[in-house]
Scaffold this motif. Structure first.
Motif, short mmCIF file in Angstrom:
data_model
loop_
_atom_site.label_atom_id
_atom_site.label_comp_id
_atom_site.label_asym_id
_atom_site.label_seq_id
_atom_site.Cartn_x
_atom_site.Cartn_y
_atom_site.Cartn_z
N ASP A 104 60.61 -83.89 30.01
CA ASP A 104 61.78 -82.56 29.41
C ASP A 104 62.33 -83.72 28.52
OD1 ASP A 104 62.13 -81.02 31.78
OD2 ASP A 104 63.46 -82.45 32.92
N SER A 105 61.56 -84.81 27.83
CA SER A 105 61.80 -85.72 26.90
C SER A 105 60.85 -85.87 25.75
CB SER A 105 62.14 -87.40 27.17
OG SER A 105 61.17 -87.88 27.55
N GLY A 106 60.10 -84.03 25.97
CA GLY A 106 58.76 -84.18 24.17
C GLY A 106 59.71 -83.69 22.85
N TYR A 107 60.50 -82.68 22.70
CA TYR A 107 60.87 -82.83 21.57
C TYR A 107 62.37 -82.90 21.12
CZ TYR A 107 55.75 -82.44 19.93
OH TYR A 107 54.59 -82.29 19.84
N LYS A 108 63.09 -84.07 20.73
CA LYS A 108 64.40 -83.60 21.02
C LYS A 108 64.39 -83.57 19.10
CE LYS A 108 65.35 -86.69 24.80
NZ LYS A 108 65.83 -87.82 24.69
N PRO A 109 65.46 -82.46 19.03
CA PRO A 109 65.82 -82.60 18.21
C PRO A 109 67.58 -83.52 17.54
CG PRO A 109 67.30 -80.29 19.22
CD PRO A 109 65.87 -81.27 19.96
N MET A 110 66.51 -83.77 16.21
CA MET A 110 68.02 -84.77 15.27
C MET A 110 68.42 -84.16 14.49
SD MET A 110 67.18 -89.10 15.36
CE MET A 110 67.28 -88.81 13.94
N ALA A 111 69.73 -83.61 14.30
CA ALA A 111 70.68 -82.89 13.19
C ALA A 111 71.41 -83.81 12.10
CB ALA A 111 71.11 -81.96 13.89
N GLU A 112 71.43 -83.93 11.10
CA GLU A 112 71.90 -84.59 10.14
C GLU A 112 72.60 -83.62 9.07
OE1 GLU A 112 69.53 -88.31 8.62
OE2 GLU A 112 69.27 -89.22 10.95
N ILE A 113 73.80 -83.50 8.92
CA ILE A 113 74.20 -83.48 8.33
C ILE A 113 74.15 -84.08 6.55
CG2 ILE A 113 76.13 -81.46 6.79
CD1 ILE A 113 77.10 -81.68 10.18
N ASN A 114 73.70 -83.06 5.47
CA ASN A 114 73.62 -84.08 3.39
C ASN A 114 74.51 -82.95 3.67
OD1 ASN A 114 73.05 -85.34 1.73
ND2 ASN A 114 70.69 -83.91 1.72
N ILE A 115 75.33 -84.40 3.26
CA ILE A 115 76.75 -84.30 2.48
C ILE A 115 76.80 -84.02 0.70
CG2 ILE A 115 78.52 -84.37 3.97
CD1 ILE A 115 78.63 -86.92 2.70
N THR A 116 75.83 -84.79 0.38
CA THR A 116 75.78 -84.82 -1.07
C THR A 116 75.60 -83.30 -1.90
OG1 THR A 116 74.04 -86.11 -0.73
CG2 THR A 116 73.70 -85.62 -3.24
N PRO A 117 75.29 -82.38 -1.77
CA PRO A 117 74.77 -81.12 -2.01
C PRO A 117 77.03 -80.43 -2.36
CG PRO A 117 72.96 -80.80 -1.40
CD PRO A 117 74.10 -82.05 -0.52
N MET A 118 77.25 -80.59 -1.52
CA MET A 118 79.35 -80.03 -1.11
C MET A 118 79.61 -81.23 -2.44
SD MET A 118 81.26 -80.23 2.36
CE MET A 118 81.66 -81.90 2.70
N VAL A 119 79.16 -82.39 -1.93
CA VAL A 119 80.34 -82.89 -2.99
C VAL A 119 80.10 -82.26 -4.46
CG1 VAL A 119 79.92 -85.60 -3.65
CG2 VAL A 119 80.45 -85.16 -1.29
N ASP A 120 78.85 -82.11 -4.36
CA ASP A 120 78.04 -81.76 -5.99
C ASP A 120 78.94 -80.52 -6.40
OD1 ASP A 120 76.91 -84.31 -6.81
OD2 ASP A 120 74.88 -82.87 -5.93
#
Length: 159
Positions: free
Chosen positions: A16-32
């Motif tokens: 069950d622990s094969g592939y685990k997605p790790m999501a990170e939001i990049n806020i640099t474009p939003m700040v720009d």
């Protein structure tokens, strides 16, 4: 543009622990984007305040608020008092100002004092104008273009 997904490989012990997605939001474009919008609004805001230039028609109607003759109390270098163009004794200043206020209504009284007059005398005139019932009193001075252009006056004793 939003999230990056990282698939990590586990050690193989657990199916069950094969592939685990790790999501990170990049806020640099939003700040720009926000900084660009801020600059646009800072540049555009003064342009929106300005009115539209128009050519108003001429009319023969009187103005609604005719400007009254200004109330100016002058203290001359020799200590004499003047209301507008009329010289007056110091004892008659308060009654004369009260009668003018009754005729013309409440307004601003401008006090001018010669630079040779003592500071205490000018302050006394300000007090008398206040006692006459006027709530708005302003001191008048003359603009000195030389003082505005020089950055700072040198201290005494400085070369």
């Amino acid at each position: 543009m939003g999230a990056s997904v990282n698939f990590s490989q586990s050690n193989g012990d657990d199916e069950d622990s094969g592939y685990k997605p790790m999501a990170e939001i990049n806020i640099t474009p939003m700040v720009d984007v926000m900084l660009v919008l801020l600059i646009i609004f800072m540049v555009a805001a003064p342009l929106m305040v300005a009115g539209v230039p128009i050519d108003l028609p001429k009319t023969s109607a009187a103005r609604v608020g005719q400007s009254k003759k200004p109330m100016v109390v002058t203290l001359t270098a020799d200590g004499r008092l003047q209301i507008r163009n009329e010289f007056i004794d110091r004892d008659h200043l308060i009654p004369r100002l009260q009668s003018l206020r009754a005729e013309e209504g409440d307004g601003v009284v401008y006090v001018r004092g010669d630079k040779k007059a003592a500071y205490g005398e000018v302050m006394e005139i300000l007090g008398l104008v206040g006692q006459s019932g006027y709530g708005r009193v302003s001191l008048l001075s003359q603009h000195s273009p030389a003082a505005a252009q020089s950055p700072a006056a040198p201290a005494q004793g400085a070369p």
